[in-house]
Design a protein around this motif. Structure first.
Motif, PDB file in Angstrom:
ATOM      1  N   THR A 159       0.836  -1.200   0.000  1.00  8.99           N
ATOM      2  CA  THR A 159       0.000   0.000   0.000  1.00  8.99           C
ATOM      3  C   THR A 159       0.873   1.254   0.000  1.00  8.99           C
ATOM      4  O   THR A 159       0.624   2.201  -0.758  1.00  8.99           O
ATOM      5  CB  THR A 159      -0.940  -0.021   1.221  1.00  8.99           C
ATOM      6  OG1 THR A 159      -1.632  -1.270   1.231  1.00  8.99           O
ATOM      7  CG2 THR A 159      -1.932   1.119   1.155  1.00  8.99           C
TER       8      THR A 159
ATOM      9  N   GLN B  83      -6.319   3.443   5.031  1.00 14.01           N
ATOM     10  CA  GLN B  83      -4.882   3.669   4.822  1.00 14.01           C
ATOM     11  C   GLN B  83      -4.620   4.150   3.395  1.00 14.01           C
ATOM     12  O   GLN B  83      -3.931   5.148   3.174  1.00 14.01           O
ATOM     13  CB  GLN B  83      -4.108   2.372   5.091  1.00 14.01           C
ATOM     14  CG  GLN B  83      -2.601   2.503   4.957  1.00 14.01           C
ATOM     15  CD  GLN B  83      -1.883   1.149   5.050  1.00 14.01           C
ATOM     16  OE1 GLN B  83      -2.522   0.104   5.175  1.00 14.01           O
ATOM     17  NE2 GLN B  83      -0.572   1.181   4.996  1.00 14.01           N
TER      18      GLN B  83
ATOM     19  N   ASP C 163      -8.045  -4.385  -1.393  1.00 14.87           N
ATOM     20  CA  ASP C 163      -7.858  -5.119  -0.144  1.00 14.87           C
ATOM     21  C   ASP C 163      -9.108  -4.960   0.711  1.00 14.87           C
ATOM     22  O   ASP C 163      -9.336  -3.895   1.293  1.00 14.87           O
ATOM     23  CB  ASP C 163      -6.630  -4.594   0.605  1.00 14.87           C
ATOM     24  CG  ASP C 163      -6.386  -5.341   1.927  1.00 14.87           C
ATOM     25  OD1 ASP C 163      -7.218  -6.212   2.287  1.00 14.87           O
ATOM     26  OD2 ASP C 163      -5.374  -5.054   2.597  1.00 14.87           O
TER      27      ASP C 163
ATOM     28  N   ASP D 110      -4.293  -1.846  -5.473  1.00 21.19           N
ATOM     29  CA  ASP D 110      -3.765  -2.355  -4.199  1.00 21.19           C
ATOM     30  C   ASP D 110      -4.474  -3.668  -3.887  1.00 21.19           C
ATOM     31  O   ASP D 110      -5.684  -3.774  -4.066  1.00 21.19           O
ATOM     32  CB  ASP D 110      -4.023  -1.335  -3.075  1.00 21.19           C
ATOM     33  CG  ASP D 110      -3.339  -1.723  -1.764  1.00 21.19           C
ATOM     34  OD1 ASP D 110      -2.292  -2.399  -1.813  1.00 21.19           O
ATOM     35  OD2 ASP D 110      -3.843  -1.332  -0.695  1.00 21.19           O
TER      36      ASP D 110
END
Ligand code: GTP
Ligand code: GTP
Ligand code: MG
Ligand code: MG
Lengths: 300, 308
Positions: free
Chosen positions: B115, B148, B139, B191
């Protein structure tokens, strides 16, 4: 795997010759115990096999397993791999430290779940105010295992968050406070000093705390784990290791070297990403896992 | 002493061989034992070390004596040459699609740095290519993974396509790509959740994403502190996904980073970038020669040789 390979070479084994020990060295190195530990182990085993004048294949594996377990026990004679708790009514504090991405936050979630299930009153401190999404990650864990989280805004001084958490733990009669910290590489002086400060804040408020400083170590780490253990130990007096991700392909053999050099015991192991994927460390099981098929194979 | 570099090790060996003009077979064996040790302590995979040592030994024995170099320098030069060669000699740039968007997919073990590296790549592309990247949040497993990514994305000033955590990542990627087409983003960075290479179910998920998205770049992100298992893990990802490149993270630490050699050697895929910090501008193009030097811990010795 180590065991499978070990078995294969035992199957090809004719006499106790140098090649045998070369292979043994290779197997040890491949499980990340480190070059020196591998050499030392194989030297001692060579000696032992000579002393006992062992010739048969099955006897060799017996001797080796016995010797390994002996050596393992001996290195850890004064070790205690149980977790320590506060002796009076004050809260128990565990401080989690380690390099980036090792599994600190996840381990805290799992351990919070364990104590919550045991009926203890658990508080988490979001001491990682630096990494993107770190506070939210701990909060999701808190919700998942039904435990409150003391948190502040991102980028605030972590020591002040921890200070608040310790106060809250005392004032609201929590049994256990688990303190998350930001991942940091052990060679970063400034960040290591910050960690020292966090620990100092805890001890200033609660003289017997933290009862545990747990170094979280990724099980697939190689020789750098030794440097991690040394540096974190120097700054924060590590009392135990959490070995994570051993559900992966790695043997985690590096903890043998850490044990031999620094005498820091492994206390917990992580074997997955879910809240139940945490176990107490069982040294015999660990050795057994490392040399499983050798032990099984020695019966023939 | 652990973690001694090759320079220190070799100096010790050569102090016993002083005065020799040419290396005998026995000398070479002694030297190669030190090379082997240095590589193993740097976490280079055992099998990789074996092949490498054999290769260097042959060359060292057959080498012509160069007047300008002492025997020790000569061996080091051979080791360095071979190591650099093994690691790919030159920096390899990111693949680019003939038509926009270029699709980059991040894969790797848990906590490797996917990430963070996704964010760094976006920043790199924005700075160097005036790119307009978009992220897809694939994710759905790790707690707060989307938070995040969104924070990282905001720091670099790029949008995130996400559908929360209840949908199938393959579906999310499909919808994300449609969104990118509509917005005419020139790069899409996907990601994905960290996973073990032995986790069949999650590895299959990556295969399905790959089939759907036809990424131009599948970057295997690896922690440079990884031990012997690095080779097996890299092989696992490569075998199942046919990765196109590698990013090595956390090289700002004091690891020798032998995993670099293992990964390169078992996959044959180029290492394209290295991560040297948590901040989003701490991504650098990979230089094989510098990495060779680091793994061996050759310090100033190499600089001396370069001048000779
Ligand atoms: N397979 C497996 N994955 C784990 C284990 N422990 C943690 N993880 C995963 O590893 C990744 C990193 O875990 P974190 O708990 O965020 O690690 P951290 O040390 O807090 O990371 P930073 O705060 O960024 O330094 C996550 O994807 C976790 O789900 C484990 O025992 N096994
Ligand atoms: N020091 C340092 N830290 C890094 C680097 N790259 C990533 N990190 C840190 O490593 C930790 C894990 O990074 P992530 O980007 O969350 O890793 P990930 O692969 O996405 O993790 P999962 O999604 O849980 O599998 C974080 O603390 C990052 O800040 C680097 O090059 N140097
Ligand atoms: Mg964390
Ligand atoms: Mg991630």
């Amino acid at each position: 795997s180590f065991g499978a390979r070990f078995n294969r070479f035992l199957a090809n084994f004719r006499s106790v010759d140098e090649e045998f020990f070369d292979d043994l060295e290779e197997l040890l190195i491949e499980s990340d115990v480190g070059y020196e530990t591998a050499m030392r182990l194989s030297d001692e085993l060579r000696e032992e096999v000579k002393l006992e004048n062992v010739k048969k294949r099955s006897d060799v594996s017996d001797v080796i397993v016995r010797k390994l377990v002996d050596m393992y026990d001996e290195e850890g004679k004064e070790e205690d791999n149980t977790l320590k708790f506060s002796k009076d009514k004050t809260p128990t504090v565990f401080l989690f430290v380690g390099v980036n991405g090792a599994g600190k936050t996840t381990t805290i979630g799992k351990l919070a779940h364990r104590y919550q299930q045991e009926g203890k009153k658990v508080l988490l401190a979001a001491g990682d105010t630096f990494r993107a999404g770190a506070i939210e990650q701990l909060q999701v864990w808190g919700k998942r295992v039904n435990v409150p989280v003391q948190a502040s805004k991102a980028q605030t001084d972590p020591a002040s968050v921890v200070f608040d958490a310790v106060h809250r733990a005392v004032n609201e009669d929590f049994d256990i406070l688990l303190v998350d910290t930001a991942g940091r590489l052990q060679n970063k002086e400034g960040l290591m000093r910050e960690l020292e400060k966090i620990k100092r804040v805890i001890t200033r408020e609660l003289p017997d705390a933290p009862q545990e400083v747990l170094l979280v170590l990724d099980g697939s780490t190689g020789q750098n784990a030794l440097s991690q253990a040394k540096q974190f130990n120097e700054t924060t007096d590590v009392s135990g290791i959490v070995l994570t991700k051993i559900d992966g392909s790695s043997q985690g053999g590096i903890v043998l070297a850490i044990r031999n050099e620094l005498h820091i015991p492994v206390k917990l192991v992580g074997l997955g990403e879910q809240m139940d994927d945490l176990r107490d460390f069982d040294p015999e099981k660990f050795i057994y896992g490392l040399f499983k098929e050798l032990i099984v194979g020695s019966g023939e | 002493m652990a973690f001694e570099g090759l320079s220190e090790r070799l100096q010790k060996v050569f102090s016993t061989l002083r005065g020799k003009g040419k290396l005998s077979e026995d000398d070479v064996r002694k030297v190669m034992r030190e090379v082997r040790m240095a590589l193993l302590e740097a976490d280079v995979n055992f099998d990789v070390v074996k092949g490498f040592v054999k290769q260097v030994r042959e060359r060292a024995l057959g080498a012509e004596v160069m007047d300008s170099l002492s025997p020790s320098q000569q061996v080091i030069k051979i080791v360095d040459d071979e190591l650099t060669k093994l690691m790919g000699e030159e920096a390899v740039p990111l693949n680019k699609a003939p038509h926009i968007p270029t699709i980059i997919m991040m894969v790797g073990l848990q906590g490797a740095g996917k990430t963070t590296t996704a964010g760094k790549l976006a920043k790199y592309l924005i700075n160097n290519d005036k790119a307009r990247p978009m992220f897809i949040a694939g994710d759905v497993y790790r707690p707060a993974a989307i938070e995040q990514l969104k924070t990282v994305a905001q720091q670099v000033g790029a949008p995130v396509y996400e559908e929360g955590t209840d949908k199938d990542p393959v579906e999310i990627v499909k919808n994300g790509l449609a969104q990118a087409a509509e917005n005419k983003n020139d790069y899409v960075i996907i990601d994905t959740a960290g996973r073990l290479e032995i986790d069949d179910k999650l590895m299959d998920e990556l295969s399905r994403i790959k089939e759907l998205a036809h990424p131009n770049e599948i970057l295997f992100v690896a922690d440079s502190m990884t031990g012997q298992v690095a080779a097996k893990v890299a092989h696992g990802f490569d075998e199942q996904l046919d990765i196109t490149g590698v990013v090595l993270t956390k090289l700002d630490g004091d690891t020798r980073g032998g995993a670099a050699l293992s990964i390169r050697s078992v996959t044959g895929k180029p290492i394209k970038f290295i991560g040297q910090g948590e901040k989003l501008d701490q991504l650098d193009v990979f230089h094989p020669d510098r990495m060779a030097n680091r793994i061996l811990g050759m310090g100033d010795m190499l600089t001396l040789i370069e001048k000779a």
